[in-house]
Motif scaffolding. Structure first.
Motif, PDB file in Angstrom:
ATOM      1  N   TYR A 151       0.837  -1.196   0.000  1.00 23.05           N
ATOM      2  CA  TYR A 151       0.000   0.000   0.000  1.00 23.05           C
ATOM      3  C   TYR A 151       0.870   1.243   0.000  1.00 23.05           C
ATOM      4  CZ  TYR A 151      -3.226   3.628   1.520  1.00 23.05           C
ATOM      5  OH  TYR A 151      -3.963   4.791   1.610  1.00 23.05           O
TER       6      TYR A 151
ATOM      7  N   THR B 126      -9.312  -7.607  -1.265  1.00 22.15           N
ATOM      8  CA  THR B 126      -9.240  -8.907  -0.578  1.00 22.15           C
ATOM      9  C   THR B 126      -9.529 -10.092  -1.482  1.00 22.15           C
ATOM     10  OG1 THR B 126     -11.581  -9.000   0.058  1.00 22.15           O
ATOM     11  CG2 THR B 126     -10.098  -7.726   1.490  1.00 22.15           C
TER      12      THR B 126
ATOM     13  N   THR C 143       1.944  -3.946   4.285  1.00 25.38           N
ATOM     14  CA  THR C 143       0.782  -3.553   5.077  1.00 25.38           C
ATOM     15  C   THR C 143      -0.087  -4.760   5.388  1.00 25.38           C
ATOM     16  OG1 THR C 143       0.723  -1.326   4.128  1.00 25.38           O
ATOM     17  CG2 THR C 143      -1.354  -2.172   4.998  1.00 25.38           C
TER      18      THR C 143
ATOM     19  N   TYR D 249      -3.635  -5.871   5.882  1.00 22.00           N
ATOM     20  CA  TYR D 249      -4.964  -5.360   5.538  1.00 22.00           C
ATOM     21  C   TYR D 249      -6.024  -6.210   6.237  1.00 22.00           C
ATOM     22  CZ  TYR D 249      -8.493  -2.986   2.766  1.00 22.00           C
ATOM     23  OH  TYR D 249      -9.567  -2.200   2.385  1.00 22.00           O
TER      24      TYR D 249
ATOM     25  N   GLY E  68      -7.459  -0.881   6.887  1.00 23.18           N
ATOM     26  CA  GLY E  68      -8.711  -1.526   6.504  1.00 23.18           C
ATOM     27  C   GLY E  68      -9.843  -0.523   6.423  1.00 23.18           C
TER      28      GLY E  68
ATOM     29  N   GLU F 249      -6.170   3.402   9.635  1.00 19.88           N
ATOM     30  CA  GLU F 249      -4.886   2.725   9.773  1.00 19.88           C
ATOM     31  C   GLU F 249      -4.374   2.786  11.211  1.00 19.88           C
ATOM     32  OE1 GLU F 249      -1.736   4.504   7.474  1.00 19.88           O
ATOM     33  OE2 GLU F 249      -1.860   6.403   8.537  1.00 19.88           O
TER      34      GLU F 249
END
Length: 226
Positions: A86, A99, A113, A115, A152, A216
């Motif tokens: 990311y 996803t 990252t 997620y 997320g 985040e």
């Protein structure tokens, strides 16, 4: 593969309750699907509940990101993550895009990252604060793997109540300022997550009018971007 296991006490009012946070396995699939069904009832789409193929991918591709909470032998809550690359300048994305619709076949072992694919707790156990404990546990995974952040999209299920009165951006601002409470956004703020930006068409979610707030938690042991 690294197996996560942590014995803690959570509290039902003033009463301590033993809890186990651990990696989930194939033996847990039935209980994990039950968590989904109880955590996300209609109007949330049943098509978004986990199936066994998705869960199989979670434990095979990234077991470090597959966590659950067990209370007295019962699965009470779960959280699933995956690794992505990311950049804060990246364009908006949807949950399905990021996803792989929950199948996480696009998981990147060298991603920067973690997620969040999903987090949920059965209603009977929500007063125990299990969601926050899962989030804190996933922060530990971020630190152990030396990742830049946990990231997320947070649903906005409270927005439907005021959608005729204000924009989604104004709603988010009102929650951040403490003028309104949202079941998910307020929870994420309490867990130490910070807002990144509002995203439209993130998830097929009637209550949120398909909006989500990208949130985040940055690894405090790494240099931070400006």
């Amino acid at each position: 593969m690294s197996i996560y296991r942590k014995d803690i006490y959570v509290f039902d009012g003033d009463r301590p309750v033993k809890a186990l946070i651990r990696s989930y396995t194939e033996a847990d699939f039935e209980g994990l699907i039950r968590i989904q069904q109880e955590s996300f009832p209609p109007p949330f789409s049943p098509e978004l509940w986990w199936n066994e193929e998705q869960l199989g991918n979670h434990v095979r591709l990234f077991p470090e990101g597959a966590l659950c909470v067990e209370i007295e032998g019962e699965l009470a809550a779960s959280m699933t993550g995956m690794l992505v690359n990311y950049n804060p300048g990246d364009p908006d994305h949807s949950w399905v895009e990021m996803t792989d619709a929950g199948y996480i076949c696009n998981h990147l072992a060298d991603g920067n990252t973690l997620y969040v694919v999903d987090i949920g707790a059965r209603p009977a156990y929500r007063k125990l604060g299990l969601g926050k404990w899962l989030m804190l546990s996933m922060y530990e995974v971020v630190v152990r793997l030396n990742l830049q952040r946990l990231l997320g999209g947070g649903r906005l299920p409270g927005y439907d109540r005021v959608a005729d009165e204000m924009s989604a951006q104004d709603y988010v601002q009102a929650v951040i300022e403490g003028k309104l409470k949202d079941p998910v956004l307020t929870f994420l703020l309490r867990c130490g997550r910070t807002p990144v930006r509002l995203m439209a068409d993130y998830l097929d979610d009637e209550e949120s009018h398909n909006y989500a707030m990208l949130m985040e938690w940055r690894n405090p042991f790494l240099p931070q971007e400006s």
